[in-house]
Design a protein around this motif. Structure first.
Motif, short mmCIF file in Angstrom:
data_model
loop_
_atom_site.label_atom_id
_atom_site.label_comp_id
_atom_site.label_asym_id
_atom_site.label_seq_id
_atom_site.Cartn_x
_atom_site.Cartn_y
_atom_site.Cartn_z
N SER B 263 0.83 -1.20 0.00
CA SER B 263 0.00 0.00 0.00
C SER B 263 0.87 1.25 0.00
CB SER B 263 -0.94 -0.01 1.21
OG SER B 263 -0.18 0.05 2.40
N ALA B 264 1.96 1.21 0.72
CA ALA B 264 2.87 2.37 0.75
C ALA B 264 3.45 2.63 -0.63
CB ALA B 264 4.00 2.12 1.76
N TRP B 265 3.87 1.53 -1.29
CA TRP B 265 4.42 1.70 -2.64
C TRP B 265 3.35 2.20 -3.62
CZ3 TRP B 265 7.26 -3.56 -2.19
CH2 TRP B 265 8.48 -3.36 -1.51
N ALA B 266 2.14 1.73 -3.42
CA ALA B 266 1.03 2.17 -4.30
C ALA B 266 0.80 3.66 -4.17
CB ALA B 266 -0.23 1.38 -3.95
N VAL B 267 0.82 4.14 -2.93
CA VAL B 267 0.63 5.58 -2.70
C VAL B 267 1.75 6.36 -3.35
CG1 VAL B 267 0.63 7.37 -0.90
CG2 VAL B 267 -0.72 5.25 -0.59
N THR B 268 2.97 5.89 -3.17
CA THR B 268 4.13 6.59 -3.74
C THR B 268 4.03 6.63 -5.27
OG1 THR B 268 5.42 5.71 -1.92
CG2 THR B 268 6.67 6.63 -3.76
N THR B 269 3.68 5.48 -5.84
CA THR B 269 3.57 5.41 -7.30
C THR B 269 2.50 6.36 -7.80
OG1 THR B 269 4.17 3.10 -7.14
CG2 THR B 269 3.24 3.80 -9.23
N GLN B 270 1.37 6.38 -7.08
CA GLN B 270 0.27 7.27 -7.47
C GLN B 270 0.72 8.73 -7.46
OE1 GLN B 270 -3.07 7.09 -4.80
NE2 GLN B 270 -4.51 7.79 -6.35
N GLN B 271 1.47 9.08 -6.41
CA GLN B 271 1.96 10.46 -6.30
C GLN B 271 2.94 10.78 -7.44
OE1 GLN B 271 3.57 10.51 -2.37
NE2 GLN B 271 1.59 11.01 -1.40
N ASN B 272 3.80 9.80 -7.72
CA ASN B 272 4.78 10.02 -8.80
C ASN B 272 4.08 10.21 -10.15
OD1 ASN B 272 6.83 9.80 -6.98
ND2 ASN B 272 7.31 7.65 -7.46
N VAL B 273 3.08 9.38 -10.40
CA VAL B 273 2.34 9.48 -11.68
C VAL B 273 1.64 10.84 -11.78
CG1 VAL B 273 0.37 8.54 -12.98
CG2 VAL B 273 2.05 6.99 -11.93
N THR B 275 2.45 13.62 -10.31
CA THR B 275 3.48 14.65 -10.49
C THR B 275 3.93 14.70 -11.96
OG1 THR B 275 4.23 14.18 -8.26
CG2 THR B 275 5.74 15.46 -9.66
N THR B 276 4.13 13.51 -12.55
CA THR B 276 4.59 13.43 -13.94
C THR B 276 3.55 14.04 -14.87
OG1 THR B 276 5.72 11.39 -13.40
CG2 THR B 276 5.41 11.84 -15.73
N LEU B 277 2.26 13.72 -14.62
CA LEU B 277 1.19 14.23 -15.48
C LEU B 277 1.07 15.74 -15.34
CD1 LEU B 277 -1.51 11.45 -14.97
CD2 LEU B 277 -0.14 11.89 -17.02
N GLN B 278 1.24 16.25 -14.14
CA GLN B 278 1.15 17.69 -13.92
C GLN B 278 2.26 18.42 -14.67
OE1 GLN B 278 1.22 18.06 -9.68
NE2 GLN B 278 -0.97 17.68 -9.44
N HIS B 279 3.48 17.78 -14.67
CA HIS B 279 4.60 18.40 -15.40
C HIS B 279 4.27 18.49 -16.88
CE1 HIS B 279 7.46 19.10 -12.28
NE2 HIS B 279 7.37 17.86 -11.84
N LYS B 280 3.61 17.47 -17.44
CA LYS B 280 3.26 17.46 -18.86
C LYS B 280 2.22 18.54 -19.12
CE LYS B 280 4.50 12.89 -20.41
NZ LYS B 280 4.06 11.62 -20.95
#
Lengths: 276, 280
Positions: B263-273, B275-280
């Motif tokens: 679950s921790a990794w899922a949250v981190t991945t979600q945040q990373n995704v 962030t990436t989409l916002q940069h685009k």
């Protein structure tokens, strides 16, 4: 005595003329009288009284004590025969043992003969048969039959070395325990025989076979058998512990490899992105 | 005739006068002679005819004799009868020799059963084929506490070691190390428990041998010792069960940890995704 006194008195009269003679006769007379005089008489004791006292002692004191002792010994006999070891209670206990034997032994034995064989294919059926036959005579064939059902460890090159080691270790722990369980099955059968014999012996109606006094020996022997039974239980627990430890270790080894692969993947991806 | 009588009387008178005169002259000598006569004259003794005293004594002794026979003899006979009954009861009902022999025989039979069990438990069961697993397996099945220190090396050879900090995050390394620890502990405890079980089997054999030379009176003493061993054996069984439960507990903890980390990794991945989409 009187006669002698008179005679000496006469002699003294005859010697009255001479004082010396008279004294001499007097002295001799005294000695003679002393010689013949009877000893002082003892007072007469009461013989019937003494005999009566002895009789009273015998019949009252000793007789009463003997009666008391006899009463105590009789009470002990009564206690033994009616309270502690009444033959009826001994026979009742034995009949109760026989009743329990008749009621439960056969039923339990018949339940234990139920030996499920549910494998359908030849190799699993062979393995199922061998691991459930409760014998140790075919112990040496377990590894081959196991391999037939679960396949051998892959050849080197066909699998990663660590996976090969772990597979071999998993197989070894599983086979070791399957073999140990065959040993344990046979041990259980022998233990059941011992228990049956102990129970049959103590329930034997013949007093020359089973008696209250001999049961302490049987109990001591049974307790020593219990210790051995516990030791066998511990051996089985130790085997289960090995097996569980192996399973956890296997899972942990995969976890280690996964973590390592993840770390490597992360590094690789970072490198790729940096190159772009 | 009358003259003759007068003549004899005269002679006697004359003789008496001579004797009297002699005694008068020799008074002391006569006194001594009289003394000797007194001393040597027989005494008055009791005749053989039974006296009333003896009769009483005889009757009394007879009564004592009959009383001894009836009171003491009868009492002792009654006690003897009861004691004989008790002895007979003990010998035929409580402790018959044949039953004691049967019980001793049963102890021997039980020892026979367990001798068989001991033999079959000594059949080798090692089946590993490769070098590292074979080494670890031989340590685990050694039943020798001296082999316990070698477990760590054998374990690492088969199951690997804790990943380095570069290869795994700290939470994962903690989980792996803890799991390795409990697995190795369990393997070491398994060796110890096997060795303890062997010692218990040997002690129980000795106890059983002692039972075979015991008597009904001494058997409870041996039984008491056997009971103490039984309590000890139960404690070791419980100890083995405790180790097994520890392994299972860590296994369960691992399952929970997987969920937590996932679950921790899922949250981190979600945040990373995101962030990436916002940069685009």
């Amino acid at each position: 005595m009187l006669l002698f006194t008179a005679l000496f008195g006469g002699l003294m009269l005859l010697s009255i003329e001479s004082r010396r003679r008279m004294v001499a006769v007097l002295l001799i007379g005294c000695i003679a009288i002393l010689g013949v005089s009877p000893p002082a008489a003892q007072a007469q004791f009461c013989l019937p009284c003494v005999i009566q006292a002895v009789l009273a002692t015998i019949s009252q004191t000793i007789g009463n004590w003997l009666s008391v002792i006899n009463g105590v010994v009789s009470d002990i006999r009564k206690l033994y025969e009616q309270t502690i070891w009444p033959i009826s209670a001994i026979n009742l206990a034995k009949s109760q043992i026989q009743s329990i034997i008749a009621r439960f032994r056969g039923v339990i034995q018949s339940i234990m003969t139920i030996n499920p064989h549910t494998a359908t294919l030849p190799n699993p059926a062979a393995l199922e048969n061998i691991i459930r036959n409760r014998g140790t005579g075919d112990l040496g064939t377990v590894p081959q039959v196991y391999v037939n059902a679960f396949r051998p460890v892959p050849q080197a090159g066909a699998i990663a070395p660590q996976d090969r080691d772990m597979t071999d270790m998993d197989d070894a722990l599983a086979q070791d325990n399957l073999m140990l369980l065959k040993v344990a099955d046979q041990a259980q059968d022998l233990e059941l025989q011992a228990a049956d014999q102990i129970e049959s012996l103590v329930g034997n109606p013949n007093i020359n076979v089973s008696a209250p006094g001999s049961s302490s020996l049987i109990t001591a022997a049974a307790v020593s058998a219990e210790i051995k039974s516990q030791a066998i239980m511990q051996k089985m627990m130790a085997a289960m512990l090995r097996q569980e430890a192996g399973r956890v270790a296997h899972d942990n080894a995969i976890r280690k490899r996964t973590a390592t692969f993840a770390g490597q993947l992360q590094n690789n991806m970072t490198n790729v992105l940096q190159h772009k | 005739m009358r003259d003759q009588f007068n003549q004899w009387r005269g002679k006697a008178k004359t003789g008496s006068m001579h004797v009297g005169r002699w005694i008068r002259r020799h008074t002391v000598l006569a006194a001594v002679a009289l003394l000797l006569t007194v001393l040597i004259s027989p005494r008055h003794i009791q005749g053989q005819v039974p006296s009333p005293c003896c009769a009483i004594l005889a009757a009394g002794l007879g009564t004592i004799n009959s009383t001894l026979g009836s009171v003491i003899g009868g009492g002792l006979q009654a006690i003897n009868t009861v004691l004989s009954d008790i002895s007979n009861f003990e010998q035929t009902v409580i402790w018959p020799k044949q039953a004691i022999a049967q019980a001793l025989g049963m102890a021997g039979q039980i020892q026979g059963f367990y001798a068989q069990i001991r033999t079959i438990f000594q059949i080798p069961i090692a089946t590993a084929t490769l070098q590292n697993p074979r080494q670890l397996e031989s340590i685990l099945l050694s039943r020798s506490p001296g082999q316990i220190p070698n477990t760590t090396g054998g374990y690492a050879a088969v199951y690997g070691v804790v990943p380095t900090p570069q290869n795994a995050p700290p939470p994962v390394r903690d989980i792996i190390d803890m799991t390795d620890a409990v697995a190795q502990d369990a393997m070491e405890r398994a060796i110890a428990i096997d060795a303890i079980a062997d010692q218990e089997l040997a002690a129980a054999d000795q106890i059983n041998t002692n039972v075979q030379s015991a008597t009904p009176g001494s058997a409870p003493i041996i039984e008491a010792q056997a009971d103490a061993w039984l309590v000890r054996a139960h404690a070791y069984t419980q100890s083995a069960l405790a180790d097994l439960m520890r392994v299972r507990a860590i296994d369960l903890a691992n399952n929970g940890a997987h969920l937590k980390l996932g679950s921790a990794w899922a949250v981190t991945t979600q945040q990373n995704v995101s962030t990436t989409l916002q940069h685009k």
